[in-house]
Write an enzyme that holds these catalytic residues in place. Sequence first.
Site, PDB file in Angstrom:
ATOM      1  N   ASP A   9       0.967  -0.911  -0.305  1.00 49.50           N
ATOM      2  CA  ASP A   9       0.188  -0.072   0.436  1.00 49.50           C
ATOM      3  C   ASP A   9       0.679   1.291  -0.130  1.00 49.50           C
ATOM      4  OD1 ASP A   9      -2.258   1.954   0.461  1.00 49.50           O
ATOM      5  OD2 ASP A   9      -1.978   1.855   2.386  1.00 49.50           O
ATOM      6  N   LEU A  10       0.463   2.764  -0.757  1.00 49.02           N
ATOM      7  CA  LEU A  10       1.598   3.569  -0.309  1.00 49.02           C
ATOM      8  C   LEU A  10       1.144   4.531   0.460  1.00 49.02           C
ATOM      9  CD1 LEU A  10       3.386   5.634  -1.978  1.00 49.02           C
ATOM     10  CD2 LEU A  10       1.110   6.429  -3.154  1.00 49.02           C
TER      11      LEU A  10
END
Length: 218
Positions: A9-10
């Site tokens: 995920d960012l």
Amino acid sequence: MCIQVALFDLDGTLADSLPLIMHTYRRVFDEMGIPWINDNVMRWIGRPIVDIARHFAGGERAEEFIQRYQHHYHRDHDRYTRLFPGTLEMLHNLRTKGIQLGIVTSKGKTGAWRTVNFTGLDRYIDVMVTAHDVERHKPLPDPILKALEVLRVHSRKAVYVGDSHYDIQAGQAAGTVTLGVTWGATPREELERYQPDGLLESWADLKSFLEKANRNCR
């Protein structure tokens, strides 16, 4: 278990962009007269902005919500966005071990690429799937499966790392190993409720986890 791909995920996982996101939401809520309840907002982080806008602003004002969010987000992006300590070093280490790397995010394409390019993550990423690249989003598995399709790797040989229960649910549904990070938007005890394969207190924990997983690989 032999891990060939690490997907991340960012926001809240690689990028310490939660201050930017919360600052932006507060501005939008204030401008639109939407009541602010911190716990409710935090639980929606990790979902696409379209879903968040519809939930908090309603169908009639969703587009206004999105436009205001994009305005403040892009104006203040560079001021508030940083990587969590050791992130680039961790990615470099994984790459030297032959592990392919990718990002799977619910952020839109423009915002995601701005963060990736600004922080230097673009040097290490083999694939990125954003909210604009799939029709169905986390917690469904579609974006993770899309990334694995591009990399041509089976989900059993991949790990997905994120900071929210949406990430854990998506990884589990996709059939990957799932790891939660404790430094993001979701408290540790809530992540534990979704039974990930492990929780990371630091990137050193990821290194140890993957070394153990790949110890007997040929």
